[in-house]
Design an enzyme around this catalytic site. Sequence first.
Site, PDB file in Angstrom:
ATOM      1  N   ASP A  38      42.909  -8.117  -7.011  1.00  0.00           N
ATOM      2  CA  ASP A  38      41.556  -7.912  -7.391  1.00  0.00           C
ATOM      3  C   ASP A  38      41.441  -6.642  -8.146  1.00  0.00           C
ATOM      4  O   ASP A  38      42.359  -5.713  -8.585  1.00  0.00           O
ATOM      5  CB  ASP A  38      40.275  -8.199  -6.370  1.00  0.00           C
ATOM      6  CG  ASP A  38      41.143  -6.569  -5.437  1.00  0.00           C
ATOM      7  OD1 ASP A  38      41.160  -5.967  -5.405  1.00  0.00           O
ATOM      8  OD2 ASP A  38      40.005  -6.571  -4.523  1.00  0.00           O
ATOM      9  N   ASP A  80      39.156 -17.098  -2.749  1.00  0.00           N
ATOM     10  CA  ASP A  80      40.012 -16.364  -1.387  1.00  0.00           C
ATOM     11  C   ASP A  80      39.325 -15.915  -1.061  1.00  0.00           C
ATOM     12  O   ASP A  80      37.721 -16.098  -1.468  1.00  0.00           O
ATOM     13  CB  ASP A  80      40.303 -15.319  -2.323  1.00  0.00           C
ATOM     14  CG  ASP A  80      39.624 -14.088  -1.970  1.00  0.00           C
ATOM     15  OD1 ASP A  80      38.253 -14.256  -3.983  1.00  0.00           O
ATOM     16  OD2 ASP A  80      39.232 -12.882  -1.685  1.00  0.00           O
ATOM     17  N   CYS A 139      47.452 -31.295  13.394  1.00  0.00           N
ATOM     18  CA  CYS A 139      48.140 -29.729  12.362  1.00  0.00           C
ATOM     19  C   CYS A 139      49.730 -29.685  12.520  1.00  0.00           C
ATOM     20  O   CYS A 139      50.250 -29.745  13.337  1.00  0.00           O
ATOM     21  CB  CYS A 139      46.925 -28.366  13.189  1.00  0.00           C
ATOM     22  SG  CYS A 139      48.083 -26.993  11.757  1.00  0.00           S
ATOM     23  N   CYS A 141      50.977 -27.157  12.129  1.00  0.00           N
ATOM     24  CA  CYS A 141      51.411 -25.099  12.382  1.00  0.00           C
ATOM     25  C   CYS A 141      52.628 -25.335  13.399  1.00  0.00           C
ATOM     26  O   CYS A 141      52.156 -26.171  14.176  1.00  0.00           O
ATOM     27  CB  CYS A 141      50.282 -24.679  11.887  1.00  0.00           C
ATOM     28  SG  CYS A 141      49.186 -24.043  13.560  1.00  0.00           S
ATOM     29  N   CYS A 182      50.199 -25.628  16.602  1.00  0.00           N
ATOM     30  CA  CYS A 182      49.758 -26.855  16.995  1.00  0.00           C
ATOM     31  C   CYS A 182      50.565 -27.429  17.863  1.00  0.00           C
ATOM     32  O   CYS A 182      50.913 -28.391  18.415  1.00  0.00           O
ATOM     33  CB  CYS A 182      48.975 -27.418  16.087  1.00  0.00           C
ATOM     34  SG  CYS A 182      47.054 -26.656  15.576  1.00  0.00           S
ATOM     35  N   HIS A 224      48.029 -20.599  11.871  1.00  0.00           N
ATOM     36  CA  HIS A 224      47.048 -22.301  12.420  1.00  0.00           C
ATOM     37  C   HIS A 224      46.072 -22.418  10.930  1.00  0.00           C
ATOM     38  O   HIS A 224      46.005 -22.705  10.025  1.00  0.00           O
ATOM     39  CB  HIS A 224      46.405 -22.336  13.910  1.00  0.00           C
ATOM     40  CG  HIS A 224      45.578 -23.448  13.305  1.00  0.00           C
ATOM     41  ND1 HIS A 224      45.397 -24.365  13.318  1.00  0.00           N
ATOM     42  CD2 HIS A 224      44.324 -23.090  13.177  1.00  0.00           C
ATOM     43  CE1 HIS A 224      44.115 -25.753  13.467  1.00  0.00           C
ATOM     44  NE2 HIS A 224      43.667 -24.710  13.008  1.00  0.00           N
TER      45      HIS A 224
HETATM   46 ZN    ZN Z   1      47.839 -25.599  13.216  1.00  0.00          ZN
END
Ligand code: ZN
Length: 366
Positions: free
Chosen positions: A92, A266, A304, A306, A309, A335
Site C-alpha cells: 500500500d 485485502d 476444510c 487446513c 481442521c 484456518h
Molecule cells: Zn480449517
Amino acid sequence: MSGTGFDVLARDGAARLGRLETAHGTVETPVFMPVGTAATVKAMMPDAVAATGARLILGNTYHLMLRPGAERIAALGGLHRFMNWPQAILTDSGGFQVMSLASLRKITEEGVAFRSHLDGSKHLLTPEHSVEIQHLLGADITMAFDECTPFPSPREAVEASMELSMRWAERSRRAFVARPGHGIFGIVQGGVHPDLRERSAARLVEIGFDGYAIGGLAIGEGQETTFAMVEATVPFLPEDRPRYLMGVGKPADIVGAVKRGVDMFDCVLPTRSGRTAQAFTREGTLNLRNARHADDPAPLDPECRCPACTGFSRAYLHHLVKSGEILASMLLTQHNLTSYADLTAALRVAIRDGRLADFAFGGATP
Ligand SMILES: [Zn+2]
C-alpha cells in the site's frame, strides 16, 4: 513486457475470472491477499501462508518505512528476500495508515508531514517518496499515494480530497520506474458520491494505470453503500485491467463485490480474527472462546483441508484459546486464511462454469 499483465479468461454477469502476471508469479483472480503488515503475516510461517493457496500478499509502506526502514530492507535484498516470501507482493502507499496511526499530521499539496507513532520522529510522505519506498521494497504492485477521506465528511471536503488524490496519482505515476512484471495501481476516491467516483475513475484512466483500486470504502458506510459505490465505479474502469476493492472484507462482502466486477481484495479480518478466537467456517463465524466447544470432538469445519481442521477438535482449539497458547493464533489464522482462499477458489470455479447466480459458500451468499 513492462507492467503487470492481466487477462480475463471468463465472465459470468459482471464477474470475471482472470490471470494477473507479476515478476513473482501468476495470480488467479478473484483473489484475496493476506495482510503482512510488518513484513510478516502475523502468526504464520511463509510456507504456511503459501499452503493456504495464497500467491499474493500485502505489505505496509507506513510500517516498513518507520521500522526497519526501506533502505535497510533494500540493502538486505528487498522485501521478498527479507521475509522469505518468493511470491508476489503488493504494497500500500502509506496513505491510509498515516491517517489512522500517525500523530500531528499536516496535509499540504506536497504531501503529508507527520510524527511516527513509534518514536515521535518527524517524516514527510509525498507521492514521489511513497513510490520510491515501494520501489526499494521491491513491490510487484505499487499503489499510488492518496488521501483516505474520513467518513462521514461534507461533500465539499470529499471533493477537494479526491481532487488532491488525483493530482497525487499523476505524480505517483510519473515517479514510478517501469520494469517488467511490476505495475502501479491508481486509487478511485470520492466517498459515497457516485458522480465524484465517476470523475475520479475517468481521471485515473486518463493518466493510465496497470490496475485500478476502489479506495475509501469499508470505513463505516455499510455494505449496501459499499456495493452502490462499486456499481458507480466499475462501469468507468477498463475491462482489461484488474480491479481491487481495498480493505474488504467479510466473506459475504467479497462475494457481493465479485458479482459486481471486483477482482482483488485485502483485509485484516481473517488474520486478526484468528488471534481473537474467531473462526470463519462454512456454517458461519464461531467463537472458540465459547464454553460450548469445551467437550466437542468435531473439527472446526469438517469440509476444510487446513491443519487446524484435519488434525484437531473444537475442544482442543477451545483449550488452546483458554490457555492463551500461541498455537491457537497460528491454527486459527491458518484456518481463516485457508477459508478465504477456498472461498475465492470456489468463486473462480463458479464464474468459469457460469454458476455464480446460485453461489453458496457457508454464510457467504449475498
Ligand atoms: Zn480449517
